[in-house]
Design a protein around this motif. Structure first.
Motif, PDB file in Angstrom:
ATOM      1  N   ARG A 178       2.310  -8.885  -9.331  1.00  0.00           N
ATOM      2  CA  ARG A 178       1.721  -7.319  -7.955  1.00  0.00           C
ATOM      3  C   ARG A 178       2.296  -7.652  -6.232  1.00  0.00           C
ATOM      4  O   ARG A 178       2.325  -6.826  -6.388  1.00  0.00           O
ATOM      5  CB  ARG A 178       0.673  -8.527  -8.014  1.00  0.00           C
ATOM      6  N   PHE A 179       3.030  -8.361  -5.949  1.00  0.00           N
ATOM      7  CA  PHE A 179       3.095  -8.744  -5.206  1.00  0.00           C
ATOM      8  C   PHE A 179       4.577  -8.989  -4.684  1.00  0.00           C
ATOM      9  O   PHE A 179       5.012  -9.180  -4.123  1.00  0.00           O
ATOM     10  CB  PHE A 179       2.858  -9.692  -4.001  1.00  0.00           C
ATOM     11  N   ALA A 180       5.558  -9.263  -5.847  1.00  0.00           N
ATOM     12  CA  ALA A 180       7.132  -9.657  -5.837  1.00  0.00           C
ATOM     13  C   ALA A 180       7.929  -8.301  -5.641  1.00  0.00           C
ATOM     14  O   ALA A 180       8.707  -8.605  -4.847  1.00  0.00           O
ATOM     15  CB  ALA A 180       7.318 -10.574  -7.041  1.00  0.00           C
ATOM     16  N   GLY A 181       7.857  -7.194  -5.605  1.00  0.00           N
ATOM     17  CA  GLY A 181       7.494  -6.289  -5.427  1.00  0.00           C
ATOM     18  C   GLY A 181       9.628  -5.275  -6.639  1.00  0.00           C
ATOM     19  O   GLY A 181       9.773  -6.551  -7.085  1.00  0.00           O
ATOM     20  N   PRO A 182      10.455  -4.418  -5.772  1.00  0.00           N
ATOM     21  CA  PRO A 182      11.266  -4.086  -7.085  1.00  0.00           C
ATOM     22  C   PRO A 182      12.072  -5.728  -7.039  1.00  0.00           C
ATOM     23  O   PRO A 182      13.114  -6.388  -6.027  1.00  0.00           O
ATOM     24  CB  PRO A 182      11.486  -3.046  -6.312  1.00  0.00           C
ATOM     25  N   GLY A 183      12.888  -5.327  -7.953  1.00  0.00           N
ATOM     26  CA  GLY A 183      13.564  -6.264  -8.555  1.00  0.00           C
ATOM     27  C   GLY A 183      13.408  -7.322  -8.866  1.00  0.00           C
ATOM     28  O   GLY A 183      14.289  -8.635  -8.907  1.00  0.00           O
TER      29      GLY A 183
END
Lengths: 254, 231
Positions: free
Chosen positions: B131-136
């Motif tokens: 949910r929170f780590a973002g793209p990549g």
């Protein structure tokens, strides 16, 4: 990025040829890989010893945890010895997480992790070098936690203290192995500071559990149980060394 | 295909849930020792079955993703990881209710309870990273799933060995399913099938949403690169 990379491309052609030949020769022997591991670990420790920032903050943080917990478990002006394993391991793991986060934050600030990964050294050597450096930092913290615990909880162990040292060192190795993989993976991720403990601690549960059981057994002078849990801790270290070596290459991609 | 499959699964799941509830309360016999408390078992156990299948699907798909680097595998792992959290939550709540009725405690530190709690926490961490780590963050998620999967037997043996030195396990063993009465057994397996239908339905819907979100991101990036879209 492309603007910077393009002009160096022709020169880069020539450099790795000699470089990789030299490293290729060196890395074919296990001794060469060991030398690279020592170089990476030595670099990290040298950077750390110049400022001693992580060492001091980790050690103080661990000491504060031990003090806070020891007066939380006071009865009749004496701290409960039954709380020692939990307090010691909580202090080591919490302080270790701070050190881990900071050690990799340093790599991120200077963008030096990319440089390390671009170097012709095998990923395995980089991983092992970082793990050794983190493990040594955690051992240094444990050197603060252990005497403080023995002092505040009025424990006199005698020669059994050597068993406890062994348990703590095995725990530091396990923590460093799993922690290095996760911290390296989280390097490029948003909100990495809060995510690191969230994802790391469930994986560390078997280590914390066997570490506390071994510590409790040593405090109770129960040698058979203590050795059983020491072996379990060693098995944990081995299992995650294998998994980390398998996956580190695939996981840490720039 | 999917247009038929999703309503079909939804109908099966709805009919199954209603049907098993009727069977559980009106048809199956009362258990000899646990009486009415045992009824929750028809929901509790299938939910854990679904949790473990979703965890292994998530771990397997993560290995697939690391080997092939195909985002399809990542979508599967993503959907399975989220569903594992859901079924684990239902399993923990129903287990706690049963524990309060059978043992007098909402929670005890027992082998299966500890192992499943740690597994559930791992999957919760996985969902948070998603949910929170973002793209990549795909390789990180894959690594987390693999480490979590390897960790399960370690936690299990650590607690088992600690228990061996302490008290015996209070949780019913897996073999109780084989000892069930015929009507109980039928209802139990119908309940397992029902939850499998619920799980498959949610999985299909979720994986569609995840894939569409990923494609939308890719299209948006292409648009930005081509200068068609405003950043």
């Amino acid at each position: 990025m492309p603007g910077r990379a393009l002009p160096t491309a022709p020169a880069a052609d020539a450099v790795p040829a000699s470089c990789s030949a030299a490293v290729g020769r060196r890395t074919t022997a296990p001794v060469g890989t060991l030398r690279l591991v020592a170089a990476v670990a030595g670099k990290d420790l040298k950077v750390e010893l110049r400022s001693r920032e992580i060492l001091y903050t980790m050690a103080l943080f661990a000491a504060v945890i031990v003090v806070v917990f020891s007066f939380s478990f006071v009865k009749d002006q004496k701290a409960l010895v039954a709380a020692v394993p939990g307090v010691a391991w909580a202090a080591v793991v919490f302080a270790g997480t701070i050190g881990l986060g900071r050690a990799f934050e340093r790599e991120r600030e200077g963008d030096t992790m990319r440089a390390l990964l671009l170097s012709p050294a095998p990923r395995l050597a980089i991983f092992a070098g970082k793990t050794v450096a983190i493990a040594l930092l955690v051992v240094a913290v444990e050197a603060v936690v252990l005497p403080l615990c023995l002092l505040f909880f009025n424990v006199d162990l005698g020669a059994a203290v050597l068993d406890l040292v062994l348990v703590l060192v095995l725990g530091a190795i396990g923590f460093a192995i799993v922690g290095t993989v996760f911290a390296a993976m989280l390097l490029r991720i948003q909100s990495r500071d809060v995510l690191l403990p969230v994802v790391l601690y469930p994986i560390l549960v078997p280590m914390i559990m066997s570490g506390t059981k071994a510590t409790a057994a040593i405090l109770a002078a129960n040698d058979a149980d203590a050795w059983f849990w020491i072996k379990f801790l060693a098995a944990y270290d081995c299992v995650f060394t294998i998994v980390a070596l398998w996956t580190f290459e695939a996981l840490v991609i720039e | 295909m999917r247009r038929i499959l999703i309503p079909l699964l939804a109908a099966c799941a709805a009919a199954g849930l209603a049907g098993t509830l009727y069977l559980v309360f009106y048809v199956t016999k009362l258990e000899q020792n646990l009486f009415f408390n045992q009824k929750i078992f028809y929901w509790h156990v299938p939910n854990w079955f679904m949790l473990f299948s979703m965890v292994f699907l998530c771990g397997g798909a993560s290995i697939g993703y690391l080997v092939k680097r195909d985002p399809k595998w990542d979508d599967v792992a993503h959907a399975a990881g989220e569903l594992a959290v859901l079924f684990g939550a239902i399993g923990l709540v129903t287990g706690s209710i049963w524990g309060k009725a059978a043992w007098g405690h909402w929670w005890i530190w027992e082998l299966r309870l500890t192992t499943s709690l740690i597994l559930w926490l791992t999957m919760l961490g996985y969902a948070l990273v998603r949910r929170f780590a973002g793209p990549g963050s795909e390789p990180l998620c894959a690594g987390l799933a693999i480490f979590g999967m390897v960790n399960v037997p370690l936690v299990y043996f650590a607690v088992k060995l600690a228990d061996k030195l302490g008290q015996a396990s209070a949780h019913p063993k897996a073999k109780v399913v084989a000892q069930l009465d015929a009507s109980m057994k039928g209802t139990f397996w119908l309940s397992v099938l029902t939850f499998a239908a619920v799980c498959a339905l949610l999985f299909l819907v979720r994986i569609d949403a995840i894939r569409d979100a990923r494609r939308l991101r890719a299209v948006r990036e292409r648009g930005l690169d081509a200068g068609i879209l405003e950043p």
